[in-house]
Design a protein around this motif. Structure first.
Motif, short mmCIF file in Angstrom:
data_model
loop_
_atom_site.label_atom_id
_atom_site.label_comp_id
_atom_site.label_asym_id
_atom_site.label_seq_id
_atom_site.Cartn_x
_atom_site.Cartn_y
_atom_site.Cartn_z
N ASN A 1 -2.22 14.15 -0.12
CA ASN A 1 -1.86 15.22 0.80
C ASN A 1 -0.83 16.17 0.20
OD1 ASN A 1 -2.58 16.33 3.30
ND2 ASN A 1 -0.72 15.55 4.27
N SER A 2 -0.96 16.37 -1.12
CA SER A 2 -0.09 17.26 -1.89
C SER A 2 1.35 16.77 -2.02
CB SER A 2 -0.09 18.68 -1.30
OG SER A 2 -1.36 19.27 -1.45
N HIS A 3 1.56 15.47 -1.80
CA HIS A 3 2.89 14.88 -1.98
C HIS A 3 2.89 14.01 -3.23
CE1 HIS A 3 4.31 16.41 1.82
NE2 HIS A 3 3.34 15.79 2.48
N TYR A 4 4.00 14.03 -3.93
CA TYR A 4 4.13 13.28 -5.18
C TYR A 4 4.12 11.78 -4.92
CZ TYR A 4 6.57 11.08 -9.12
OH TYR A 4 6.94 10.25 -10.15
N VAL A 5 3.15 11.11 -5.52
CA VAL A 5 3.09 9.65 -5.58
C VAL A 5 2.79 9.29 -7.02
CG1 VAL A 5 1.88 7.57 -4.84
CG2 VAL A 5 2.30 9.41 -3.19
N GLN A 6 3.63 8.48 -7.63
CA GLN A 6 3.51 8.17 -9.04
C GLN A 6 2.31 7.26 -9.31
OE1 GLN A 6 5.38 9.22 -11.83
NE2 GLN A 6 3.64 8.22 -12.84
N THR A 7 1.49 7.62 -10.32
CA THR A 7 0.43 6.72 -10.74
C THR A 7 1.01 5.53 -11.49
OG1 THR A 7 -1.62 6.51 -12.00
CG2 THR A 7 0.04 7.96 -12.92
N SER A 8 0.31 4.43 -11.42
CA SER A 8 0.72 3.23 -12.17
C SER A 8 0.31 3.33 -13.64
CB SER A 8 0.06 2.00 -11.57
OG SER A 8 -1.34 2.05 -11.75
N TYR A 9 -0.56 4.26 -13.97
CA TYR A 9 -1.19 4.41 -15.29
C TYR A 9 -2.14 3.26 -15.62
CZ TYR A 9 2.66 7.73 -15.96
OH TYR A 9 3.56 8.76 -15.82
N LYS A 10 -2.34 2.33 -14.71
CA LYS A 10 -3.20 1.17 -14.97
C LYS A 10 -4.63 1.52 -14.61
CE LYS A 10 0.66 -2.00 -14.39
NZ LYS A 10 1.28 -3.09 -13.59
N ILE A 11 -5.21 2.34 -15.47
CA ILE A 11 -6.50 2.94 -15.17
C ILE A 11 -7.64 1.93 -15.24
CG2 ILE A 11 -7.14 3.68 -17.49
CD1 ILE A 11 -7.35 5.72 -14.21
N ALA B 1 -7.93 -0.47 -13.48
CA ALA B 1 -8.23 -0.84 -12.09
C ALA B 1 -9.42 -0.07 -11.53
CB ALA B 1 -7.00 -0.62 -11.21
N VAL B 2 -9.73 1.08 -12.11
CA VAL B 2 -10.83 1.89 -11.59
C VAL B 2 -12.17 1.23 -11.87
CG1 VAL B 2 -11.97 4.14 -11.71
CG2 VAL B 2 -9.48 4.00 -11.83
N THR B 3 -12.29 0.55 -13.02
CA THR B 3 -13.55 -0.09 -13.38
C THR B 3 -13.50 -1.61 -13.25
OG1 THR B 3 -12.86 -0.07 -15.70
CG2 THR B 3 -14.24 1.77 -14.94
N ASP B 4 -12.34 -2.17 -12.93
CA ASP B 4 -12.18 -3.61 -12.75
C ASP B 4 -12.98 -4.08 -11.54
OD1 ASP B 4 -11.35 -6.20 -12.29
OD2 ASP B 4 -9.24 -5.70 -11.96
N PRO B 5 -13.98 -4.98 -11.70
CA PRO B 5 -14.77 -5.43 -10.55
C PRO B 5 -13.97 -6.25 -9.56
CG PRO B 5 -15.32 -6.72 -12.50
CD PRO B 5 -14.43 -5.61 -12.96
N HIS B 6 -12.78 -6.70 -9.97
CA HIS B 6 -11.95 -7.53 -9.10
C HIS B 6 -10.73 -6.77 -8.57
CE1 HIS B 6 -14.41 -10.61 -10.91
NE2 HIS B 6 -13.92 -10.34 -12.11
N ALA B 7 -10.63 -5.48 -8.85
CA ALA B 7 -9.41 -4.73 -8.53
C ALA B 7 -9.24 -4.56 -7.03
CB ALA B 7 -9.44 -3.37 -9.20
N SER B 8 -7.99 -4.53 -6.59
CA SER B 8 -7.71 -4.18 -5.20
C SER B 8 -7.94 -2.69 -5.01
CB SER B 8 -6.25 -4.52 -4.86
OG SER B 8 -5.37 -3.63 -5.52
N SER B 9 -8.30 -2.32 -3.81
CA SER B 9 -8.52 -0.90 -3.51
C SER B 9 -7.24 -0.10 -3.71
CB SER B 9 -9.02 -0.74 -2.07
OG SER B 9 -10.26 -1.38 -1.90
N ALA B 10 -6.12 -0.71 -3.38
CA ALA B 10 -4.85 0.00 -3.51
C ALA B 10 -4.56 0.34 -4.96
CB ALA B 10 -3.71 -0.84 -2.93
N ASP B 11 -4.83 -0.61 -5.87
CA ASP B 11 -4.57 -0.36 -7.28
C ASP B 11 -5.48 0.73 -7.83
OD1 ASP B 11 -2.55 -2.20 -7.43
OD2 ASP B 11 -3.77 -3.77 -8.34
N ALA B 12 -6.77 0.66 -7.47
CA ALA B 12 -7.72 1.65 -7.96
C ALA B 12 -7.37 3.05 -7.45
CB ALA B 12 -9.14 1.28 -7.55
N GLN B 13 -6.98 3.13 -6.18
CA GLN B 13 -6.65 4.43 -5.62
C GLN B 13 -5.39 5.00 -6.24
OE1 GLN B 13 -6.38 4.55 -1.34
NE2 GLN B 13 -5.64 6.66 -1.32
#
Length: 619
Positions: free
Chosen positions: A261-271, A273-285
């Motif tokens: 929503n145009s507010h700064y939220v820092q990425t974890s850089y743990k990319i 998580a986007v392709t990890d079949p076991h990743a939590s939704s929160a981490d991927a997002q």
């Protein structure tokens, strides 16, 4: 008298900026012009001006029609979608009316020219990555540009140093003579940020070259001059984020143009998580939607208006400047499905175009998941991305060569093992391979490593003769050394000879150190040889398991064989040739490294300590 008043009223309301309208900002239109005859008949125009959002829009032409008008929350914007499927090249007006206020905006559909564009790049090419601000200063008049937020230039590590397009164009002959075929400059577009603007990755205008580098026309001329020498240009694009001073963020159409929503939220850089079949939704997002830093707002590519803006921007630069390929920054951090559509649309318009995405993951499975048709991307949409960056091989080149090779898990054996897993990739020939880049330690992290000339010789030989599309980082050919621990500015030193007062001029060879000259000569020899050798560009790869510290592999194409032998030990090696008979099709071969013709019918071949032999069996 009444007729006079009527005439004055009409003239008053039709002027683009009337006396009454001078309190308004002039309307900015992106893109400023377009072309007829494009595959996609839809053209998005982003209009930005004071309180124009309620205006009615009409056109002065009949073969262009309005498909839709989007009125964002911010009334300073209008998004006008035109249908140009049947439009000829022409000039026409967009007419905006709000109450008694009218504005007329001239627009042009240009005829497409026949100049080469989107030629693509592949394993036949060698890319040369350079940072424009640090390569060569060809025009000191643009070192400081009044009105921009960073208004000084100095030699401080993170300041503007003054390199520009004029300097790059002036030294195209150097790059051509070196033997590279394709030039990849880091982003050239406007970065009107308060500090650190030299690197180019915080774009504040997607349609304007930074005036400290030159003009749009200068960029187009640079591409044209490269093409005249048979060289190509890859444009570095940044669609995951922009600079916080970009008007699209400062006065954004609405909050959904940027993630969170145009507010700064820092990425974890743990990319991963986007392709990890076991990743939590929160981490991927968080990995994808988080921001790199607070000064780089993260675009929301799921917003169709944002994605259309970015797609058109890529098309615009291909058409305008005639670029041959694209390097897309921080590729996995953008929305996967949206970027897949971006790749598909560009390929539909430009079938030969190649796109390489920055896929900074340190294992082959992670990198593979982002390549088109990946065998390991089950459950994910096809990325449609042709080329990915081989960061795992970069890591091996920077570590394995510092080890003493054994037969299993040290030194060159680790490179053999990595390549033995190439079936994880959909297309190993479309991996961008490299020893270092502008974000990593240089291949020589300290000067002591640079002095070990065998280390560079082995790495460059591997880079230029294994599968993939090789990329050099400017200064590799001069044994430049730097490590990230001293800051990014240290990784991005000035190229010797590119700036006034330089005591060494590598462009002319003046006052180069013996190490610089030796490294340059070796690099040029291999690059110029590679240009003519289809076997190492297109050939199938055969490798042998490491024995006695020696790694042997060959490339074969249409009856032409090249066989490479590397000694990964600190002692001379006597290689028994019988084991490698299938990669030795003749009794003699030319060694590209030494230039000598070697006899191979004596049963053995001597390799120096950490030696390299490149046997070319050209007929």
């Amino acid at each position: 008298m009444s007729k006079l008043y009527t005439l004055l009223f009409v003239l008053f309301t039709l002027l683009p900026l009337s006396a009454k309208g001078r309190t308004q900002s002039s309307v900015q239109v992106q893109p400023a012009f377009w072309w007829s005859g494009m595959v996609n008949p839809t053209l998005q125009l982003v209009l930005h001006g004071h309180n124009i959002g309620h205006s009615q829009v009409t056109l002065s032409t009949t073969d262009v029609s309005i498909d839709s008008i989007v009125r964002p929350v911010n009334s300073n914007y209008l998004l006008v979608y035109l249908n140009i499927g049947r439009a000829r090249a022409q000039r026409f007006n967009l007419q905006l009316q709000s109450g008694r206020t009218r504005q007329r905006i001239a627009y042009e559909l240009k005829a497409r020219d026949a100049a080469p564009k989107a030629q693509g790049f592949d394993a036949a090419d060698v890319l040369y990555l350079l940072m424009p601000d640090r390569f060569a200063n060809g025009d000191v008049r643009n070192d400081v540009v009044k009105g921009l937020r960073e208004s000084t230039a100095s030699q401080a590590p993170d300041a503007r140093h003054g390199g520009d397009l004029a300097g790059m164009t002036r030294h195209l002959d150097y790059l051509d003579s070196l033997g590279v075929t394709t030039i990849w400059p880091t982003p050239l577009l406007l970065n009107d940020m308060p500090a650190g603007s030299y690197h180019g990755y915080a774009i504040t205008n997607y349609y304007e070259v930074d005036p400290r580098f030159g003009s749009n026309a200068d960029y187009r001329d640079f591409v044209s001059q490269a093409h005249k020498r048979g060289m190509k240009v890859v444009q570095d694009m940044v669609f995951n984020h922009c600079g916080s001073m970009n008007p699209l963020f400062v006065d954004r159409p609405d909050s959904t143009w940027f993630n969170n929503n145009s507010h700064y939220v820092q990425t974890s850089y743990k990319i991963a998580a986007v392709t990890d079949p076991h990743a939590s939704s929160a981490d991927a997002q968080n990995a994808q939607d988080g921001w790199f830093v607070a000064s780089m707002p993260d675009f929301n590519q799921r917003n169709p208006h944002v994605m259309r803006y970015l797609i058109q921007n890529a098309v615009w630069w291909i058409e305008y400047a005639g670029i041959d390929g694209i390097r897309q920054d921080t590729y996995p951090y953008a929305d996967r499905q949206a970027m897949a559509r971006w790749c598909e649309e560009l390929k539909a318009q430009y079938p030969h175009l190649n796109i390489v995405g920055e896929t900074w993951l340190n294992n082959n499975v992670g990198v593979s998941a982002w390549q088109k048709d990946s065998p390991v991307a089950q459950g994910l949409c096809n990325s449609q991305l042709p080329t990915v960056m081989d960061f795992p091989l970069m890591g091996l080149l920077n570590s394995a060569l510092d080890e003493r090779t054994n037969e299993w898990d040290k030194g060159l054996a680790r490179i053999y093992d990595y390549l033995s897993q190439d079936n994880v990739y959909a297309d190993p020939a479309h991996l961008l391979t490299f020893m270092s880049n502008h974000d990593t330690d240089r291949f020589a992290r300290v000067q002591a490593q640079a002095m070990q000339s065998w280390r560079y010789r082995q790495a460059l030989t591997l880079l230029l003769s294994l599968r993939g599309i090789p990329q050099l980082y400017y200064g590799d050919e001069l044994a430049m050394a730097a490590n990230k621990g001293k800051g990014d500015g240290a990784l991005r030193q000035n190229f010797p000879g590119g700036f006034a007062g330089d005591s060494i001029n590598a462009f002319t060879g003046s006052h180069m150190t013996p190490l610089m000259q030796q490294t340059y000569d070796f690099t040029r020899r291999l690059l110029q040889w590679r240009k003519q050798c289809d076997a190492v560009k297109y050939g199938s790869l055969r490798q042998f398991t490491v024995a006695d510290g020696v790694y042997v592999y060959s490339r074969e194409y249409k009856g032409h064989t090249v066989t490479i032998m590397l000694n990964g030990t600190d002692a001379p090696a006597c290689v028994s040739l019988a084991r490698y008979a299938e990669a030795l099709p003749a009794s003699t071969a030319r060694d590209v490294v030494s230039g000598r013709t070697l006899r191979l019918d004596q049963g053995t071949l001597q390799l120096d300590v950490r030696g390299v032999v490149v046997l070319d069996f050209a007929k």
